[in-house]
Write an enzyme that holds these catalytic residues in place. Structure first.
Site, PDB file in Angstrom:
ATOM      1  CE1 TYR A 118      -3.015  -3.042   1.086  1.00 62.21           C
ATOM      2  CE2 TYR A 118      -4.577  -1.213   1.296  1.00 62.21           C
ATOM      3  CZ  TYR A 118      -4.197  -2.545   1.171  1.00 62.21           C
ATOM      4  OH  TYR A 118      -5.412  -3.340   1.223  1.00 62.21           O
ATOM      5  CE  LYS A 164       3.189 -17.774  -2.433  1.00 66.22           C
ATOM      6  NZ  LYS A 164       2.013 -18.914  -2.522  1.00 66.22           N
ATOM      7  CG  ASP A 196      -0.627 -20.630  -0.791  1.00 70.74           C
ATOM      8  OD1 ASP A 196       0.153 -20.651   0.256  1.00 70.74           O
ATOM      9  OD2 ASP A 196      -0.017 -21.219  -1.834  1.00 70.74           O
ATOM     10  CG  ASP A 220      -8.015  -5.408   2.215  1.00 70.64           C
ATOM     11  OD1 ASP A 220      -8.660  -5.182   3.043  1.00 70.64           O
ATOM     12  OD2 ASP A 220      -7.856  -5.532   0.954  1.00 70.64           O
ATOM     13  CG  ASP A 224     -13.301  -8.197   2.863  1.00 69.49           C
ATOM     14  OD1 ASP A 224     -13.047  -7.497   4.129  1.00 69.49           O
ATOM     15  OD2 ASP A 224     -13.949  -7.959   2.108  1.00 69.49           O
TER      16      ASP A 224
END
Ligand code: NAD
Ligand code: IPM
Ligand code: MN
Length: 326
Positions: A118, A164, A196, A220, A224
């Site tokens: 970001y 990751k 993942d 983020d 959700d």
């Protein structure tokens, strides 16, 4: 105590109004002050986070934020979401706490909020290539790791650090620094998992998780997903905290243009964020508990359409106010 309210756009403004109605009953001594933010601020001033809004936030005891985002700005150079990133950075609220609870699931996403993709270098090269860069300094990882481990101590003492590291340099840094910081927390069980596989395991085995500690982008997305396991975005609250200075208390959801203006947004995520504000931002844990209990009652009595009910935003807000009066 002063609370700066940033209603923002779409249902952000609708659920902020609900929170203000509830605070007027629950904590009438609080001084609430609205400021322009997001798309509303672009329309009025040309910029999504005017200096005046930023200065008011810096001077407040806490910031209560609805949501930003208007479809008309999706392809624009100046966008509401830039204001959100700017205010998070200005207040240096690096720790975004996103609890998700329902039934046997009880987890907390601890998301790094002011670094990574970001905020890294971005731009366009002469050949037309567009880039966003994921960047982390070790000190940025250290402080969020410490926060996540501290939070775990108040819970079930388990941290899943998500990265990751099989591909990304920033993830290898993340893993190394989290491991170093965790040496100070021998009472907390730490595991490192790849993002993942966590996306899958959240669906197949959500009870596995206590604290999920992760960087900005992964947090983020996973938050959700966690909300979908525990009743949806209409219920998901968050607190964005720094070391000192005001926190930002904001639902996980956005401005929901698909239902904006219909008066049917679920205000629970915002009201739970308001409870987090009363507890973590203003040092009023008893008011926070009263509000949390009243929201739980209202969810039973007046569920909104996202929960399969027919109540409007105003109906659920009224049910919360009634429950508080009982
Ligand atoms: P969204 O979270 O706004 O909506 C996703 C879906 O969930 C929609 O179907 C919406 O109707 C539903 N939903 C969300 N909150 C709800 C609530 N309280 N009650 C009932 N239903 C609810 O995500 P999106 O549609 O991908 O994004 C819309 C805009 O919001 C975009 O401009 C995005 O950038 C912005 N956004 C802002 C924030 C923020 O300000 N914190 C967060 C996420 C998205
Ligand atoms: C959130 C939102 C924001 C984010 C956007 C609107 C910038 O999705 O708070 O989860 O990605 O942080
Ligand atoms: Mn999001």
């Amino acid at each position: 105590m002063k609370v700066v309210c940033l209603p923002g756009d779409g249902i952000g403004a609708e659920v902020t109004a609900a929170a203000q109605d509830v605070l007027a009953v629950l904590a009438p001594d609080l001084e609430l002050e609205d400021h322009l933010f997001g798309g509303a601020a672009i329309l009025a001033t040309g910029t999504p986070c005017p200096d005046e809004t930023r200065d008011a936030c810096l001077a407040a005891d806490a910031v209560l934020l609805g949501a930003v985002g208007l479809p008309q700005f999706d392809a624009a150079d100046v966008r509401p979401e830039q204001g959100l990133l700017a205010i998070r950075k200005a207040l240096d609220v690096y720790a975004n706490l996103r609890p998700a609870r329902q039934g046997t699931i009880d987890l907390m996403v601890v998301r790094e909020l002011v670094g990574g993709l970001y905020f890294g270098a971005k731009g366009t090269r002469d050949d037309g290539t567009v880039f966003d860069t994921c960047e982390y300094h070790p000190s940025q990882v250290e402080r969020i790791a410490r926060r996540g481990l501290e939070i775990a101590r108040g819970r079930r003492r388990r941290v899943a650090s998500v990265d990751k590291a099989n591909v990304l340099e920033t993830s290898r840094l993340w893993r190394r620094v989290v491991t170093e910081v965790a040496a100070d927390y021998p009472d907390v069980e730490l595991e490192h998992l790849l993002v993942d596989s966590v996306a899958m395991r959240l669906v197949t085995d959500p009870e596995h998780f206590d604290v999920i500690l992760t960087e900005n982008t992964f947090g983020d997305i996973l938050s959700d997903e966690a909300s979908a396991l525990t009743g949806g975005l209409g219920l998901a609250a968050s607190a964005s905290l720094g070391d000192d200075g005001p926190g930002i208390f904001e639902p996980v959801h956005g401005s929901a243009p698909d239902i904006a203006g219909l008066g049917i947004a679920n205000p629970a995520a915002m009201l739970r964020s308001t409870a987090l504000m009363l507890d973590h931002g203003l040092g009023r844990p008893e008011d926070a508990q009263r509000l949390t209990a009243a929201v739980d009652t209202a969810l039973e009595e007046a569920p909104t359409p996202d929960l399969g009910g027919t109540a409007t935003t105003a109906d659920m807000t009224a049910a919360v106010v009634e429950a508080l009066a009982r």
